[in-house]
Design a protein around this motif. Structure first.
Motif, PDB file in Angstrom:
ATOM      1  N   ILE A 128     -13.495  -9.184   5.853  1.00 22.45           N
ATOM      2  CA  ILE A 128     -12.840  -7.890   6.012  1.00 22.45           C
ATOM      3  C   ILE A 128     -13.664  -7.351   7.225  1.00 22.45           C
ATOM      4  O   ILE A 128     -13.281  -6.946   8.497  1.00 22.45           O
ATOM      5  CB  ILE A 128     -13.008  -6.837   4.891  1.00 22.45           C
ATOM      6  CG1 ILE A 128     -11.918  -7.431   3.797  1.00 22.45           C
ATOM      7  CG2 ILE A 128     -12.653  -5.571   5.365  1.00 22.45           C
ATOM      8  CD1 ILE A 128     -12.173  -6.491   2.555  1.00 22.45           C
ATOM      9  N   TRP A 129     -15.246  -7.602   7.122  1.00 16.72           N
ATOM     10  CA  TRP A 129     -15.821  -6.928   8.220  1.00 16.72           C
ATOM     11  C   TRP A 129     -15.851  -7.710   9.526  1.00 16.72           C
ATOM     12  O   TRP A 129     -16.000  -7.206  10.649  1.00 16.72           O
ATOM     13  CB  TRP A 129     -17.564  -6.914   7.894  1.00 16.72           C
ATOM     14  CG  TRP A 129     -17.511  -5.719   6.816  1.00 16.72           C
ATOM     15  CD1 TRP A 129     -16.472  -4.670   6.211  1.00 16.72           C
ATOM     16  CD2 TRP A 129     -18.361  -5.683   5.625  1.00 16.72           C
ATOM     17  NE1 TRP A 129     -16.984  -4.064   5.359  1.00 16.72           N
ATOM     18  CE2 TRP A 129     -18.129  -4.387   5.033  1.00 16.72           C
ATOM     19  CE3 TRP A 129     -19.675  -6.109   5.447  1.00 16.72           C
ATOM     20  CZ2 TRP A 129     -18.889  -3.897   4.056  1.00 16.72           C
ATOM     21  CZ3 TRP A 129     -20.521  -5.863   4.419  1.00 16.72           C
ATOM     22  CH2 TRP A 129     -20.084  -4.724   3.532  1.00 16.72           C
ATOM     23  N   GLY A 143     -13.084  -6.230  11.548  1.00 19.00           N
ATOM     24  CA  GLY A 143     -13.457  -5.226  12.119  1.00 19.00           C
ATOM     25  C   GLY A 143     -14.400  -5.489  13.213  1.00 19.00           C
ATOM     26  O   GLY A 143     -14.144  -4.556  14.334  1.00 19.00           O
ATOM     27  N   SER A 201     -13.083  -0.754   9.280  1.00 17.13           N
ATOM     28  CA  SER A 201     -12.816  -1.697   8.058  1.00 17.13           C
ATOM     29  C   SER A 201     -12.779  -0.860   6.833  1.00 17.13           C
ATOM     30  O   SER A 201     -12.710  -1.530   5.689  1.00 17.13           O
ATOM     31  CB  SER A 201     -13.902  -2.918   8.009  1.00 17.13           C
ATOM     32  OG  SER A 201     -13.842  -3.614   9.029  1.00 17.13           O
TER      33      SER A 201
END
Length: 216
Positions: A103-104, A107, A142
């Motif tokens: 996820i990051w 981001g 994120s």
């Protein structure tokens, strides 16, 4: 058929305590290691990039239930007598770090490249660029997805019962077996999970709307 009294409700709340604790530890530990995974995924070093990609592939490509089994019984095969609480905490940390890392990573890569170039032009070294320029923006981008994963992690704690860990769902099974009122017991458990997860879902949706407005 026994009734559901104060003692049974207190037992469910005891299980709720461990559900919250497990989700918190898994999320905090997963966040710490997930940041390292995310940085490895955006690294220019091939070894780090491949190691991060392999880590994510393993933990995203296998069921959490299997991961709990492997950690709990795998540590036992090494001759180490580990408590179920420690085993599930390790498994949830590893599981969360893979998902949060990905996820990051998204981001970080969503931050305009001009930000990195500006940091280089100002003479900022890698750590300063990441800490002061890139990561604050990436984590903000994120945040909705991170909150969404936290909701899934809270619900996923129910799988910890497979290795004997008594969290909310397992506590519900025990109470159900004692009272012979499964529908009532699991209605209460469902309401508790809803009370935990729904505010988080609303928060994530609110953050997503705010980010969408600021991007216009």
């Amino acid at each position: 058929m026994a009734s559901i009294g104060v003692n049974e409700l207190l037992f469910l709340l005891q299980g709720l305590k461990w559900t919250i604790a497990l989700a918190a530890i898994g999320f905090a530990g997963g966040g710490l290691f997930g940041l390292g995974v995310a940085l490895s995924r955006v690294s220019t070093h091939a070894v780090l990039w491949r190691a991060g990609a392999a880590y994510i592939a393993v933990f995203q490509g296998t069921p959490l239930l299997m991961q709990l089994f492997v950690v709990y019984y795998g540590i036992g095969l090494l001759g180490v007598n580990v408590d179920a609480w420690i085993a599930v905490a390790i498994a949830f940390t590893l599981h969360a770090s893979a998902f949060l890392g990905e996820i990051w990573r998204g981001g970080i890569q969503s931050v305009p490249k001009g930000q990195t170039e500006a940091g280089k032009a100002l003479g900022l070294h890698y750590v300063s660029r990441m800490k002061d320029v890139i990561l604050p923006q990436a984590l903000k981008i994120s945040l909705p997805a991170t909150i969404g994963f936290l909701v899934q992690l809270v619900k996923g704690t129910s799988l910890a019962a497979i290795v004997g860990f008594v969290e909310l769902s397992r506590a519900g099974q025990i109470v159900s077996n004692q009272t012979f009122r499964p529908l009532m017991v699991f209605a209460i458990i469902g309401a508790i999970y809803f009370a935990l997860c729904w505010p988080l879902s609303l928060w994530g949706a609110s953050m997503e709307r705010r980010l969408a407005k600021s991007a216009r």
